[in-house]
Write an enzyme that holds these catalytic residues in place. Structure first.
Site, PDB file in Angstrom:
ATOM      1  N   CYS A  10       8.978   1.442   7.451  1.00 33.77           N
ATOM      2  CA  CYS A  10       8.152   1.881   6.322  1.00 33.77           C
ATOM      3  C   CYS A  10       8.644   3.169   5.679  1.00 33.77           C
ATOM      4  CB  CYS A  10       6.688   2.019   6.743  1.00 33.77           C
ATOM      5  SG  CYS A  10       6.406   3.154   8.118  1.00 33.77           S
ATOM      6  N   HIS A  60       2.882   5.516  10.177  1.00 33.54           N
ATOM      7  CA  HIS A  60       2.990   4.622   9.032  1.00 33.54           C
ATOM      8  C   HIS A  60       3.205   5.493   7.802  1.00 33.54           C
ATOM      9  CE1 HIS A  60       2.801   0.880   6.987  1.00 33.54           C
ATOM     10  NE2 HIS A  60       1.652   1.104   6.381  1.00 33.54           N
ATOM     11  N   ASP A  75       1.221   0.193  -0.049  1.00 35.12           N
ATOM     12  CA  ASP A  75       1.427   0.002   1.394  1.00 35.12           C
ATOM     13  C   ASP A  75       2.175  -1.312   1.525  1.00 35.12           C
ATOM     14  OD1 ASP A  75       1.348  -0.547   4.112  1.00 35.12           O
ATOM     15  OD2 ASP A  75      -0.770  -0.035   4.347  1.00 35.12           O
TER      16      ASP A  75
END
Length: 174
Positions: A10, A60, A75
């Site tokens: 990510c 994250h 996201d």
């Protein structure tokens, strides 16, 4: 052209996304999150998990963009799509603090997207096993070399960063 994406990476996916939106108007923030207890954070609606149960990430990273009237969240690992209004993302990703023990509650650090682009440095060591093999396949692009902000430093800033209530206020009061 679709944004480059590699599952389980990510921080690099968001760097790639932010670099392709260099001309995007408005304020943009890279948000790093981790667990309040110094470890994992519980997130719902993640593609790698089940929508009805939390997935525990050690960290994250998402992108927030504001057009002057509202924040939207990118996201890339969420089942919700991209981008989504910040209120919807916050509600779906962190539905109830009563369902999560305190150590798995989210903590957040925010970086200006321009700062993330110029300083983030990914040596990818966090995804290596003791024998040198990969936990997850690395992205096909070269490792990102910036001005020295490592992933571990960004996660450490998140550990000492703001809580969910503060993040809600930041993203919902434009």
């Amino acid at each position: 052209m679709p944004n480059p994406y590699q599952a389980y990476w990510c921080e690099e996916n968001i760097w790639q996304l932010a670099s392709r939106q260099a001309s995007a108007a408005g304020e943009r923030l890279v948000i790093v999150l981790t667990g309040a207890g110094g470890g994992e954070v519980a997130c719902w609606q993640q593609r790698a998990g089940r929508a009805d149960q939390p997935l525990l990430w050690d960290y994250h990273v998402v992108l927030a963009a504001c057009d002057g009237t509202a924040w939207r969240i990118w996201d890339l690992d969420s089942c919700l799509g991209c981008p989504v209004p910040a209120a919807a993302w916050l509600s779906a990703t962190f539905p109830s603090s009563q369902l999560v023990e305190p150590s798995f509650q989210p903590r957040f650090a925010m970086f200006l997207a321009a700062t993330w682009l110029s300083t983030f440095d990914s040596d990818r060591s966090h995804m290596r096993l003791a024998d040198g093999s990969w936990q997850q396949p690395p992205p096909p692009w070269p490792a990102i070399r910036g001005g020295g902000l490592t992933l571990s430093e960004a996660v450490e800033q998140a550990r000492g960063g703001c809580d969910l209530a503060t993040m809600r206020r930041r993203l919902l009061e434009v």
